[in-house]
Write a protein that holds these residues in place. Structure first.
Motif, mmCIF file in Angstrom:
data_model
loop_
_atom_site.group_PDB
_atom_site.id
_atom_site.type_symbol
_atom_site.label_atom_id
_atom_site.label_comp_id
_atom_site.label_asym_id
_atom_site.label_seq_id
_atom_site.Cartn_x
_atom_site.Cartn_y
_atom_site.Cartn_z
ATOM 1 N N GLY A 17 0.804 -1.222 0.000
ATOM 2 C CA GLY A 17 0.000 0.000 0.000
ATOM 3 C C GLY A 17 0.830 1.261 0.000
ATOM 4 O O GLY A 17 0.479 2.231 0.674
ATOM 5 N N PHE A 18 1.915 1.262 -0.768
ATOM 6 C CA PHE A 18 2.784 2.441 -0.825
ATOM 7 C C PHE A 18 2.064 3.592 -1.518
ATOM 8 O O PHE A 18 1.325 3.390 -2.475
ATOM 9 N N SER A 19 2.287 4.804 -1.040
ATOM 10 C CA SER A 19 1.696 5.985 -1.663
ATOM 11 C C SER A 19 2.478 6.340 -2.918
ATOM 12 O O SER A 19 3.576 5.837 -3.156
ATOM 13 N N GLN A 20 1.925 7.234 -3.721
ATOM 14 C CA GLN A 20 2.570 7.652 -4.969
ATOM 15 C C GLN A 20 3.934 8.278 -4.710
ATOM 16 O O GLN A 20 4.875 8.058 -5.457
ATOM 17 N N ASP A 21 4.039 9.073 -3.643
ATOM 18 C CA ASP A 21 5.304 9.752 -3.347
ATOM 19 C C ASP A 21 6.258 8.896 -2.506
ATOM 20 O O ASP A 21 7.313 9.364 -2.099
ATOM 21 N N GLN A 22 5.879 7.638 -2.241
ATOM 22 C CA GLN A 22 6.703 6.691 -1.497
ATOM 23 C C GLN A 22 7.013 7.159 -0.068
ATOM 24 O O GLN A 22 8.023 6.781 0.507
ATOM 25 N N ARG A 23 6.144 7.985 0.523
ATOM 26 C CA ARG A 23 6.365 8.478 1.879
ATOM 27 C C ARG A 23 5.443 7.819 2.895
ATOM 28 O O ARG A 23 5.500 8.138 4.073
ATOM 29 N N SER A 24 4.593 6.924 2.460
ATOM 30 C CA SER A 24 3.736 6.206 3.400
ATOM 31 C C SER A 24 3.475 4.795 2.878
ATOM 32 O O SER A 24 3.529 4.540 1.677
ATOM 33 N N PHE A 25 3.209 3.909 3.812
ATOM 34 C CA PHE A 25 2.958 2.515 3.480
ATOM 35 C C PHE A 25 2.137 1.886 4.593
ATOM 36 O O PHE A 25 1.932 2.475 5.645
ATOM 37 N N SER A 26 1.679 0.666 4.349
ATOM 38 C CA SER A 26 0.915 -0.070 5.350
ATOM 39 C C SER A 26 1.639 -1.352 5.724
ATOM 40 O O SER A 26 2.301 -1.965 4.886
ATOM 41 N N VAL A 27 1.508 -1.734 6.974
ATOM 42 C CA VAL A 27 2.010 -3.010 7.470
ATOM 43 C C VAL A 27 0.775 -3.850 7.804
ATOM 44 O O VAL A 27 -0.098 -3.410 8.557
ATOM 45 N N TYR A 28 0.695 -5.033 7.218
ATOM 46 C CA TYR A 28 -0.446 -5.920 7.413
ATOM 47 C C TYR A 28 -0.032 -7.095 8.289
ATOM 48 O O TYR A 28 0.961 -7.765 8.009
ATOM 49 N N LEU A 96 5.723 8.983 6.607
ATOM 50 C CA LEU A 96 6.963 9.702 6.869
ATOM 51 C C LEU A 96 6.673 11.193 6.904
ATOM 52 O O LEU A 96 6.158 11.759 5.952
ATOM 53 N N LYS A 97 6.994 11.833 8.007
ATOM 54 C CA LYS A 97 6.765 13.269 8.158
ATOM 55 C C LYS A 97 8.031 14.077 7.935
ATOM 56 O O LYS A 97 7.986 15.177 7.399
ATOM 57 N N GLU A 98 9.171 13.545 8.371
ATOM 58 C CA GLU A 98 10.406 14.327 8.307
ATOM 59 C C GLU A 98 11.613 13.404 8.458
ATOM 60 O O GLU A 98 11.564 12.423 9.179
#
Length: 111
Positions: A17-28, A96-98
């Motif tokens: 479930g990676f976002s388009q900008d590769q800054r977020s994902f999901s762990v299942y 990812l925020k920073e």
């Protein structure tokens, strides 16, 4: 995530479930050891509604956040789906925020 969850909790984790900008994902997580012996009260029970809002797996978000801060990544972590609430799988969303500045060794630099 796959190695850490298997090593410390004994469960298999999938990352996706990676976002388009590769800054977020999901762990299942298919199995969650923290919810094995938990039974939520019915809504009709006294105080049941308040107890149903508890997120028992929230401690996993704190573990992920703390581990990533150790490698200079500031993240926001939240429970998206929970098997205790009737979902098929446990899903933890990590954003990812920073990227923190590395201050290690500043005390030892020569002037």
């Amino acid at each position: 995530a796959k190695v850490g969850f298997k090593m410390f909790l004994g469960v298999t984790a999938e990352v996706g479930g990676f976002s388009q900008d590769q800054r977020s994902f999901s762990v299942y997580l298919q199995d969650n050891p923290l919810s094995t012996f938990v039974e939520l009260p019915s809504e009709s029970a006294q105080g049941g509604d308040d107890l149903r809002r508890l997120k028992y797996s929230q401690i996993l978000c704190g573990v992920i956040r703390g581990a990533l801060e150790q490698v200079n990544l500031k993240v926001e972590c939240s429970i998206v789906r929970d098997t205790l609430k009737g979902d098929e799988v446990n899903e933890i969303r990590v954003d990812l925020k920073e990227i923190l500045a590395d201050g290690a060794g500043d005390d030892y630099k020569e002037e």
